[in-house]
Structure formats: structure tokens, C-alpha cells
Design a protein around this motif. Structure first.
Motif, PDB file in Angstrom:
ATOM      1  N   HIS A 255     -38.001 -41.597   7.601  1.00 48.91           N
ATOM      2  CA  HIS A 255     -38.789 -40.585   8.469  1.00 48.91           C
ATOM      3  C   HIS A 255     -38.196 -38.954   8.505  1.00 48.91           C
ATOM      4  O   HIS A 255     -38.925 -38.161   8.612  1.00 48.91           O
ATOM      5  N   ALA A 256     -36.836 -39.459   8.929  1.00 52.29           N
ATOM      6  CA  ALA A 256     -36.249 -38.039   8.988  1.00 52.29           C
ATOM      7  C   ALA A 256     -36.153 -37.224   7.679  1.00 52.29           C
ATOM      8  O   ALA A 256     -36.557 -35.877   7.619  1.00 52.29           O
ATOM      9  N   LEU A 257     -35.951 -37.890   6.729  1.00 53.41           N
ATOM     10  CA  LEU A 257     -35.791 -37.252   5.333  1.00 53.41           C
ATOM     11  C   LEU A 257     -37.072 -36.634   5.019  1.00 53.41           C
ATOM     12  O   LEU A 257     -37.438 -35.660   4.742  1.00 53.41           O
TER      13      LEU A 257
ATOM     14  N   PHE B 259     -37.799 -27.910   5.835  1.00 54.79           N
ATOM     15  CA  PHE B 259     -36.672 -26.957   5.562  1.00 54.79           C
ATOM     16  C   PHE B 259     -36.609 -26.754   4.022  1.00 54.79           C
ATOM     17  O   PHE B 259     -35.868 -25.738   3.827  1.00 54.79           O
ATOM     18  N   GLY B 260     -37.012 -27.648   3.351  1.00 54.05           N
ATOM     19  CA  GLY B 260     -36.620 -27.518   1.805  1.00 54.05           C
ATOM     20  C   GLY B 260     -36.287 -28.805   1.251  1.00 54.05           C
ATOM     21  O   GLY B 260     -35.788 -29.580   1.949  1.00 54.05           O
TER      22      GLY B 260
ATOM     23  N   PHE C   3     -38.473 -19.032   8.182  1.00 54.75           N
ATOM     24  CA  PHE C   3     -37.101 -18.570   8.391  1.00 54.75           C
ATOM     25  C   PHE C   3     -36.168 -19.431   7.811  1.00 54.75           C
ATOM     26  O   PHE C   3     -35.096 -19.352   7.259  1.00 54.75           O
ATOM     27  N   LEU C   4     -36.440 -20.705   8.370  1.00 54.54           N
ATOM     28  CA  LEU C   4     -35.339 -21.809   8.027  1.00 54.54           C
ATOM     29  C   LEU C   4     -35.423 -22.183   6.719  1.00 54.54           C
ATOM     30  O   LEU C   4     -34.447 -22.288   5.913  1.00 54.54           O
TER      31      LEU C   4
ATOM     32  N   LYS D  37     -27.779 -22.099   0.377  1.00 55.59           N
ATOM     33  CA  LYS D  37     -27.662 -23.450  -0.164  1.00 55.59           C
ATOM     34  C   LYS D  37     -26.733 -23.355  -1.160  1.00 55.59           C
ATOM     35  O   LYS D  37     -26.462 -22.454  -2.086  1.00 55.59           O
ATOM     36  N   TYR D  38     -25.538 -24.431  -1.050  1.00 58.44           N
ATOM     37  CA  TYR D  38     -24.288 -24.465  -1.821  1.00 58.44           C
ATOM     38  C   TYR D  38     -23.138 -23.552  -1.530  1.00 58.44           C
ATOM     39  O   TYR D  38     -22.328 -23.126  -2.252  1.00 58.44           O
ATOM     40  N   LYS D  39     -23.410 -22.831  -0.513  1.00 60.41           N
ATOM     41  CA  LYS D  39     -22.468 -21.558   0.105  1.00 60.41           C
ATOM     42  C   LYS D  39     -21.996 -21.923   1.425  1.00 60.41           C
ATOM     43  O   LYS D  39     -22.601 -23.066   1.939  1.00 60.41           O
TER      44      LYS D  39
END
Length: 478
Positions: A276-278, A285-286, A439-440, A448-450
């Protein structure tokens, strides 16, 4: 000819792939576990110098050496019985050999043996790479910790392998980040890398780890597990001869729950919460970019611990009273959110822990609200916000303070986690939920990846020019 390239083109593409310059560091680790508390390992690191200066030295974190002896232990005295329920136990990591491109190099430990310095024979120029080979041995302490083992019954054992191998330190602004392991909180600050790790274990052991399981085979009474994944921040595992598993899928992502057979209820509950969280976080968020996510019942007295594509949850959480309260669910939802905030959008967890923890805790609150509606939101506020409000009001600490300034874990949780979540609640209430999610998603896509700093985060938010998000808003919170 569908699915087949012409021979000449196919060969040229393969050759191009083979000779392609690596873009980031790559870890290839092979280890053998003796079934109790010793591991022998070899690590080949393809180091890529993405800085603007020639690199003559490399520095690695040796986190296991906090257990070298009693004087190295970073824990507060009142936490020792939680870390060592069976009495103080020692362990650590011993470097046996270091080479660069096959040639021996000089090495030494520093920072109380918590760091490894390699003096390179051949400096690595900007944009170039070099192969670093390390041989090392681990002695795992009997500890209820993310690096430690515990016994369950006469011959059942579960081993937590968190922060266990020589991890290349971050080089930024002309210096190496070599902060020592704090008494609580998370110790890591690392770059995105590629990982392949091969475990050789006794045949009755199961390995749950970061990445995706690429293969499992048997040889000479042992089982070999191979896990790998590109573009993850670090790598952890749990090993046990006491695991059962349950699996499910959500949005094409495979979820695997590992649990002790006596804790089936908690194991299946964990699977349900992760699913459910995923789903909530993917929508909000993406998309989670990896094909698999594992959660394992393991040893970590503080509760849950996030690693990329892998979550370690303390065995106590799988029992009452944690199952029938919201404690297990909040911890699990929090660790799943860390897959976005830390694992993908990274930060310095020692000096700026609020950057990931505040947003992660808000994400857990958001999960309760989206899954259970107003009742879920009220439950979170009652158990987390109301219970910590007096501490939040009475503490002199700020959300953006480093871990070392907090008196204890309770104050740290109240200010960094709970007050951090309330900042995002205020932001959501000020700009509206739709703009908040925009925004998120934008923040996630940008970093992402940084790694992101506190100042970069604040500047990123300011550049959105949301109504009501002015100097007064930031002064109120920071």
C-alpha cells in the motif's frame, strides 16, 4: 528477423558497450559466510574520478570498526543494553590487502580505525577510472544492530549486514567527508554507484539483500546468491537460516517479505503495508524505478533501517504490542518512503539529517491519511505529534541541526522527524495539496540519483514562488 540485429551492427553495439567508459563507481564484491559471525570478502571497485582534480588518495568508511573494542563504541551508556542484550560483544573489519590495477598500494587506517586511506601509485585524473581491489575479513558482533547477529533458539541465527564493507567516502568541495559514526541516527553519506554482490553461504541460509536477485545455485554443500543493481546508493543484506518468505506485486514491482516462522502475522502484515505504501508514494512522488523491494525481519534495536531496495526491520516490531498499534505500520511506511528520500534523493545524514528524515516522516503521515482517511490522520497525530509536542516546545534544538547536537534519540526523533513532518504539513496547508505534490514530484525529478544540501532544498522551494512561502514562513520554521 524480429528481435535480431544485423550481425555487423550487433557486434559493433556489443563492442561499444564493452569499451564504454564507466559513468559512476562500480562495486563488485564476493564474500563467503561461515554460518556464525565471520566473513571473508574480496571487493573490486571501479573508481571513477568525477571531480575536477587529480586524485592521489582515496578514503573509505570502515563502519564495522565501531565494534573494534569497548572504547570505540559510539553508543550512550543507557543504550548499551539495547544494542547488546546478551552482553557487550566486539567485532570489526580487517583490511588484508589493497591494490590498484593489480599493483599493491600503501594503506592505513585513521579516525579511530573508522576510515581507510589508500595512497595511490598512479593518480587518477578527472574523468578517468581505476580498479581498486581490497581483501577484507569481517567479525560480526553479537549485537541487536544493523551490523550484528542474534540467536533465535538453539541454532537459529539472523545476521544484519548494514554498513559492512569499505564504502568510498564522498569527495566534495576539495575535501573528503569522514564524519565518525554517531551514537544514534544514520551514519552514511554516499554517492550513487552500481553493485554486484555474490554471497556464498551454508546451504540452509537465505540471503535477502539490496538489488535484484540475479541467480541462486548450489555447490559443494553451499548456496550462492548473486544480487546486482545499477544506480543505488549503498548495499545491505540480512542472512538467516530462520526465514520464510511471502511475495506480492504492485505497479509491476516485486515485493518480498522475509520473516521468522514464529512471526508469520508480522511478516504478512509487512507485505501488506509495503504494497500500500509503494502504491501511495508511486502516485504521489514519482515512480519507484527499481524492479524489486525487500523487507526483512532482522536485528536493529532502533526499529527500522532503510537501504536502497532493501529494508531491515527489528524483530521486536513483528510482535505485540507493535502489531495491534500503529507502531509497526508507521515504521514500515516510513522506511518505504526512504526509498525516495535518501535512497534516490540523497543527503548528508549526519550533518543534515532533516533533509531526508523530515520529508520521510511527512510521507508516513501522508500514507496514513491516504490509506485510512481522516481516522488515519488523527491516529498519526495522536500517537506521534501529541506525544512529542512538549519535547518539541521545550527543546532548543533546530530541525536542521546535525545529529551530534541532540541529547538523545527521543529529542532527535521529536525535532527532526515529527517537527519535520509538521513543516511539510504547514507547507501543504499553505499552498494546497495539488501544488504540494507537484513540488515533491519536481524535487524528486530534479535530484534523483544525486545528493542535495539543506540550502539547496530551501533555494529550490523559494524558486517556486508559492503564495505564502515567504521569509516569514521560513523564519517560523528555521
Amino acid at each position: 528477423m524480429q528481435g535480431t540485429l544485423p550481425q555487423s551492427k550487433q557486434s559493433s553495439e556489443i563492442d561499444s558497450k564493452i569499451h564504454e567508459k564507466p559513468q559512476r563507481n562500480k562495486y563488485d564484491i564476493r564474500l563467503e559466510y561461515d554460518g556464525k559471525n565471520h566473513i571473508k570478502a574480496e571487493m573490486a571497485l571501479t573508481y571513477v574520478n568525477n571531480s575536477s582534480a587529480p586524485m592521489k588518495e582515496l578514503y573509505f568508511h570502515l563502519y564495522p570498526n565501531i565494534f573494534r573494542d569497548k572504547k570505540h563504541l559510539p553508543f550512550f551508556s543507557w543504550d548499551l543494553h539495547l544494542v547488546f542484550p546478551d552482553g557487550i560483544s566486539t567485532g570489526g573489519i580487517d583490511i588484508l590487502e589493497a591494490r590498484q590495477d593489480g599493483e599493491p598500494v600503501e594503506w592505513t587506517t585513521l579516525n579511530g580505525d573508522e576510515a581507510l586511506k589508500l595512497t595511490l601509485k598512479k593518480p587518477v585524473d578527472p574523468g578517468k577510472n581505476s580498479k581498486i581491489q581490497l581483501k577484507f575479513a569481517l567479525t560480526i558482533p553479537r549485537a541487536n544492530y544493523r551490523f550484528g547477529y542474534m540467536m533465535f533458539g538453539k541454532d537459529r541465527i539472523t545476521l544484519s549486514l548494514g554498513n559492512w564493507y569499505p564504502l568510498l567516502a564522498i569527495y566534495d568541495g576539495g575535501k573528503w567527508s569522514l564524519d565518525k559514526h554517531p551514537a544514534f541516527g544514520d551514519p552514511t553519506y554516499s554517492d550513487i554507484s552500481d553493485y554486484t554482490v555474490r554471497f556464498t553461504v551454508p546451504q540452509d541460509f537465505t540471503v535477502a539483500a539490496s538489488g535484484a536477485l540475479q541467480g541462486k545455485s548450489a555447490k559443494d554443500g553451499k548456496t550462492i546468491y548473486t544480487y546486482s543493481m545499477e544506480k543505488i546508493r549503498d548495499f545491505a543484506a540480512a542472512l538467516s537460516n530462520n526465514y520464510e518468505t511471502a511475495e506480492d506485486f504492485v505497479d509491476g514491482i516485486k515485493i518480498i517479505s522475509y520473516f521468522h516462522p514464529e512471526d508469520k502475522k508480522g511478516g504478512f502484515m509487512a507485505l501488506d503495508i509495503v504494497k500500500h505504501a509503494l502504491s501511495v508514494y508511486n502516485d504521489s512522488f514519482g515512480k519507484y524505478p527499481y524492479p524489486e523491494l525487500r523487507l526483512a525481519e532482522a536485528n536493529f534495536y532502533a526499529g527500522g533501517m532503510e537501504f536502497p531496495t532493501f529494508i531491515m526491520m527489528n524483530t521486536a516490531k513483528y510482535k505485540e504490542p507493535y502489531l495491534s498499534s500503529t507502531s509497526f505500520e508507521r515504521s514500515t511506511a516510513h522506511e518505504v518512503a526512504h526509498q525516495w528520500w535518501y535512497a534516490l534523493v540523497g543527503n548528508d545524514q549526519i550533518n543534515e539529517p532533516w533533509v531526508d528524515e523530515g520529508l520521510t516522516e511527512f510521507s508516513a503521515l501522508y500514507y496514513f491519511e491516504k490509506r485510512y482517511g481522516q481516522a488515519g490522520r488523527e491516529s498519526y497525530f495522536e500517537r506521534q505529534v501529541d506525544a512529542n509536542m512538549s519535547l518539541i516546545k521545550g527543546s532548543k534544538r533546530k530541525m536542521q541541526d546535525p545529529v551530534r547536537l541532540f541529547k538523545n534519540n527521543r529529542e532527535y526523533f521529536a525535532i527532526v522527524y515529527v517537527k519535520g513532518a509538521l513543516f511539510y504539513e504547514d507547507l501543504k496547508n499553505t499552498i494546497g495539496e495539488e501544488k504540494m505534490l507537484d513540488f515533491l514530484r519536481s524535487y524528486f525529478d530534479t535530484y534523483k540519483y544525486k545528493n542535495v544540501s539543506f540550502n539547496e532544498f530551501i533555494e529550490f522551494l523559494k524558486q517556486k514562488h508559492y503564495p505564502g512561502i515567504d521569509d516569514g514562513f521560513f523564519k517560523k520554521w528555521f
